[in-house]
Design a protein around this motif. Sequence first.
Motif, PDB file in Angstrom:
ATOM      1  N   THR A 125      15.589  -6.515   3.757  1.00 19.46           N
ATOM      2  CA  THR A 125      14.719  -6.043   2.689  1.00 19.46           C
ATOM      3  C   THR A 125      13.829  -4.896   3.157  1.00 19.46           C
ATOM      4  N   SER A 126      13.309  -4.997   4.362  1.00 12.81           N
ATOM      5  CA  SER A 126      12.395  -3.975   4.875  1.00 12.81           C
ATOM      6  C   SER A 126      13.106  -2.813   5.534  1.00 12.81           C
ATOM      7  N   GLU A 181      12.447  16.595  -1.259  1.00 13.98           N
ATOM      8  CA  GLU A 181      13.280  15.655  -0.506  1.00 13.98           C
ATOM      9  C   GLU A 181      12.597  15.239   0.790  1.00 13.98           C
ATOM     10  N   LYS A 182      11.935  16.176   1.442  1.00 17.82           N
ATOM     11  CA  LYS A 182      11.230  15.859   2.688  1.00 17.82           C
ATOM     12  C   LYS A 182      10.112  14.864   2.431  1.00 17.82           C
ATOM     13  N   LYS A 183       9.347  15.094   1.348  1.00 17.27           N
ATOM     14  CA  LYS A 183       8.261  14.179   1.020  1.00 17.27           C
ATOM     15  C   LYS A 183       8.795  12.798   0.647  1.00 17.27           C
ATOM     16  N   ALA A 184       9.926  12.762  -0.060  1.00  9.75           N
ATOM     17  CA  ALA A 184      10.519  11.473  -0.423  1.00  9.75           C
ATOM     18  C   ALA A 184      10.954  10.694   0.815  1.00  9.75           C
ATOM     19  N   LYS A 185      11.545  11.404   1.791  1.00  8.64           N
ATOM     20  CA  LYS A 185      11.956  10.744   3.030  1.00  8.64           C
ATOM     21  C   LYS A 185      10.741  10.249   3.805  1.00  8.64           C
ATOM     22  N   GLU A 186       9.672  11.034   3.802  1.00  8.04           N
ATOM     23  CA  GLU A 186       8.457  10.609   4.499  1.00  8.04           C
ATOM     24  C   GLU A 186       7.868   9.361   3.848  1.00  8.04           C
ATOM     25  N   ARG A 187       7.844   9.343   2.506  1.00  9.40           N
ATOM     26  CA  ARG A 187       7.328   8.151   1.819  1.00  9.40           C
ATOM     27  C   ARG A 187       8.180   6.934   2.126  1.00  9.40           C
ATOM     28  N   ALA A 230       6.896   3.633   4.019  1.00 14.77           N
ATOM     29  CA  ALA A 230       7.020   2.317   3.379  1.00 14.77           C
ATOM     30  C   ALA A 230       7.766   1.345   4.287  1.00 14.77           C
ATOM     31  N   LYS A 231       8.814   1.846   4.956  1.00 17.01           N
ATOM     32  CA  LYS A 231       9.574   0.998   5.872  1.00 17.01           C
ATOM     33  C   LYS A 231       8.705   0.563   7.048  1.00 17.01           C
ATOM     34  N   ALA A 232       7.949   1.515   7.618  1.00 19.51           N
ATOM     35  CA  ALA A 232       7.080   1.180   8.746  1.00 19.51           C
ATOM     36  C   ALA A 232       6.009   0.177   8.331  1.00 19.51           C
ATOM     37  N   ALA A 233       5.468   0.354   7.121  1.00 22.47           N
ATOM     38  CA  ALA A 233       4.453  -0.577   6.636  1.00 22.47           C
ATOM     39  C   ALA A 233       5.037  -1.969   6.441  1.00 22.47           C
TER      40      ALA A 233
END
Length: 446
Positions: free
Chosen positions: A272-273, A165-171, A175-178
């Motif tokens: 969207t972002s 779950e932690k890795k999913a939140k980080e991804r 993605a949001k920051a990108a």
Amino acid sequence: MIRRTKSAKTISAVHGDHQAGRGMVDYKGCQTDEDYAKRNDDFWAPPNLDLLDLGKTSKSQWSRTPEESEDEESSKKQDYKSRRHSYEIPSPRTPQSMSPEPHTRQGARLGLPRTPDSLSRPTHLTQAVDDGDITKRLEGLLVTPEDREEKLGLAVSRFQRDLLEKKAKERAANAKAAALRAAKQRRLTRRNPLRPLVQPLDEGWENKVRAARSEHDPSRVLVKAIKGTELRAKDFATLLGNSSWLNDEIINAYLEWIEDAANIAASLEAKTSGERISEVPKFLAHNSFFFNTLRDKGPAQLDRLMRRKKAHGKSLMEVDTMFVPICKGSHWTVGVVRPVAKTIEYFDSFGGSAAPFVQLMRSFLKFQLKDSYVEEEWTTPRTTSAEQNNGFDCGVFLCTNAFCVAFGLDTLCYTEMDMTQQRKNIAAVLLNRGFRGDFDWANSGL
């Protein structure tokens, strides 16, 4: 002949009988050695496995009384004789001295686990034992019927689940920051359109524009702008007439529609972002009186206007682009302030100096931002506009430059030769009441 009595049994022999799980041998009624030997053999003989039922075995099948043995004497006599020649009969006095026997006899000697009559052995175990397939046998021993009804899978530990779950939140955060960086980068750069910016109208819109141009009543209202301003036939005459200058109503109305479409697109992009949607608009389009008020009365006179537009004070830094149309005598230009990039730009199709506009805008920014304004952080890039070669298309250049900046296009992607068609296109957008339908902002193909 020596007669053996029960007193002849040693204590160790009796103790051994108890250890074997069979109780004591009853020698009642034995007179001869043959009687003792037969009684001993009947006692130690294994049960009939063909009749063994793990779920229904009773005590009587495991321990036989002398009377039962006598009833079955005739049927077992022949079997007894054959067994007697195959191995040595153990002495009833020394059961511990018996040599290891075959598997079936050893199991009979030690005794099988007894199941109480009140409890039945699970059927899934007996079925697995009867099955020759090793996989089914193991499944019968290890898997219950309830397990078979459920879809078995590997359980994930709590630590592993929390880590995933932690890795999913980080991804998701990355993605949001990108996406936010990509969106900001698109706003900070300008590109060439994917097709020519100025396109001819279809037959239907050509007829509508021609009708607006041919209207004989100058005071007739042809359409209303987004803020309710009435655009009359005389206003369209400045846009569609030969060698005409655009008036304030046409320029202000077109900039308002650009502001509206750009803000809608920015909201969709933010949604969207995953970016927070603020009440502060991303795009602001002032009217032609903004610059004159700033120049003649100072920035304090525009404070109420900025509050009304929800971009007052430090909130101004949330604005992406602010358009300031400027009319100097009979010449139109447009200034662009971009808080997102901290830039002040000036677009003049005649190539005039940007200094007067930049100086006024710095005073405006200093008044609004107060201590947050750092003059060195705000730059004035030398941006250029397509050039006009006549004295009447400046207003069309202003509108086209504003569209390019809002859409993220290079302001050199068109030329003076496009201006005749561009006048018709601006008129069509005004008659259509904005960039929707046939002129949809998102589906423009640019």
